[in-house]
Design a protein around this motif. Sequence first.
Motif, mmCIF file in Angstrom:
data_model
loop_
_atom_site.group_PDB
_atom_site.id
_atom_site.type_symbol
_atom_site.label_atom_id
_atom_site.label_comp_id
_atom_site.label_asym_id
_atom_site.label_seq_id
_atom_site.Cartn_x
_atom_site.Cartn_y
_atom_site.Cartn_z
ATOM 1 N N THR A 72 6.759 -5.452 9.838
ATOM 2 C CA THR A 72 7.448 -6.670 9.379
ATOM 3 C C THR A 72 6.666 -7.425 8.310
ATOM 4 O OG1 THR A 72 6.586 -7.873 11.293
ATOM 5 C CG2 THR A 72 8.814 -6.996 11.474
ATOM 6 N N ASP A 73 5.334 -7.314 8.306
ATOM 7 C CA ASP A 73 4.568 -7.965 7.233
ATOM 8 C C ASP A 73 4.920 -7.352 5.871
ATOM 9 O OD1 ASP A 73 3.335 -9.752 8.917
ATOM 10 O OD2 ASP A 73 1.471 -8.601 9.084
ATOM 11 N N ASP A 74 5.053 -6.026 5.847
ATOM 12 C CA ASP A 74 5.443 -5.362 4.600
ATOM 13 C C ASP A 74 6.880 -5.699 4.224
ATOM 14 O OD1 ASP A 74 2.960 -4.205 4.357
ATOM 15 O OD2 ASP A 74 3.579 -2.256 5.143
ATOM 16 N N LEU A 75 7.748 -5.812 5.218
ATOM 17 C CA LEU A 75 9.130 -6.195 4.947
ATOM 18 C C LEU A 75 9.169 -7.599 4.347
ATOM 19 C CD1 LEU A 75 12.136 -5.564 5.040
ATOM 20 C CD2 LEU A 75 12.155 -6.341 7.433
ATOM 21 N N ARG A 76 8.357 -8.510 4.879
ATOM 22 C CA ARG A 76 8.253 -9.864 4.318
ATOM 23 C C ARG A 76 7.811 -9.795 2.849
ATOM 24 N NH1 ARG A 76 4.945 -11.782 7.652
ATOM 25 N NH2 ARG A 76 6.325 -13.083 8.906
ATOM 26 N N THR A 77 6.825 -8.960 2.578
ATOM 27 C CA THR A 77 6.331 -8.802 1.212
ATOM 28 C C THR A 77 7.429 -8.278 0.296
ATOM 29 O OG1 THR A 77 4.072 -8.432 1.976
ATOM 30 C CG2 THR A 77 4.612 -7.619 -0.225
ATOM 31 N N LEU A 78 8.177 -7.274 0.754
ATOM 32 C CA LEU A 78 9.261 -6.719 -0.053
ATOM 33 C C LEU A 78 10.314 -7.781 -0.357
ATOM 34 C CD1 LEU A 78 10.728 -4.345 -1.412
ATOM 35 C CD2 LEU A 78 11.729 -3.821 0.839
ATOM 36 N N ILE A 79 10.671 -8.559 0.630
ATOM 37 C CA ILE A 79 11.660 -9.628 0.428
ATOM 38 C C ILE A 79 11.146 -10.622 -0.617
ATOM 39 C CG2 ILE A 79 12.808 -11.616 1.508
ATOM 40 C CD1 ILE A 79 12.824 -9.899 4.147
ATOM 41 N N VAL A 109 16.633 -12.737 9.835
ATOM 42 C CA VAL A 109 17.908 -12.021 9.907
ATOM 43 C C VAL A 109 17.668 -10.511 9.939
ATOM 44 C CG1 VAL A 109 20.057 -11.512 8.664
ATOM 45 C CG2 VAL A 109 19.221 -13.870 8.803
ATOM 46 N N ALA A 110 16.786 -10.030 9.065
ATOM 47 C CA ALA A 110 16.496 -8.590 9.010
ATOM 48 C C ALA A 110 15.923 -8.095 10.333
ATOM 49 C CB ALA A 110 15.538 -8.291 7.857
ATOM 50 N N ILE A 111 15.049 -8.868 10.939
ATOM 51 C CA ILE A 111 14.447 -8.486 12.224
ATOM 52 C C ILE A 111 15.522 -8.392 13.303
ATOM 53 C CG2 ILE A 111 12.921 -9.286 14.071
ATOM 54 C CD1 ILE A 111 11.022 -10.265 11.816
ATOM 55 N N THR A 139 0.839 -1.187 0.000
ATOM 56 C CA THR A 139 0.000 0.000 0.000
ATOM 57 C C THR A 139 0.882 1.247 0.000
ATOM 58 O OG1 THR A 139 -1.578 -1.243 1.314
ATOM 59 C CG2 THR A 139 -1.895 1.142 1.215
ATOM 60 N N ASP A 140 0.594 2.173 -0.892
ATOM 61 C CA ASP A 140 1.309 3.451 -0.982
ATOM 62 C C ASP A 140 2.812 3.301 -1.179
ATOM 63 O OD1 ASP A 140 -1.111 4.809 -0.551
ATOM 64 O OD2 ASP A 140 -0.842 4.709 1.624
#
Length: 194
Positions: free
Chosen positions: A85-92, A185-187, A78-79
């Motif tokens: 972290t859900d968006d970070l998962r999506t980006l990955i 790892v990112a978290i 979105t935007d």
Amino acid sequence: MPVNLDDPRVKRTRELMLQSFMGLLEQRKNIYSISIQDITSHATVNRSTFYAHFQDKYEFLECWMSDKFRRIVELRLTDYNLTGTDDLRTLIQVTFEFLARLRQYMTPGDVQFEPIFEVAIQKEVERLLLRWLHEKVREQASIAEGMIEPIAKVISWGIFGSAVQWSRNPEQRTVEAMTRDLLAVAITVLEPVN
């Protein structure tokens, strides 16, 4: 003199050239055979207009790949923004899927442009992470401002580098497994920010 990327006319001209390139790509099925002259003729702009926007074909291709990647990410975020972290998962996951798909469509002659495309994708991932981290710091002030850029670089290169390696041999592990492990790892890296 650089063009003003916020000017609507500049945006329209760039979009016209990008669309023309896509049209040519659909016809020819490879990138290497498309010249600047082909792009400008198809877009009905002159070569000087092209050079007012881009230094050369390589800069144009980097812009094209950034735009292509951004559009795919926009469909899932979105935007075009990270909020957690859900968006970070999506980006990955999108980064892994995009690189795998890109590799499938590269012709032998197009392989020469792979480093340009990879830089464009990594920069987009880093931009998203930087914007998100700046927001988090404004909200929480839990990390020094000077640490935002190094953290964004480490995570973006981690995502991107892992995706490049995986895309060369995707049958070894699933996208989901890679995404899960990379997110963990990112978290860990982001722990001081959360």
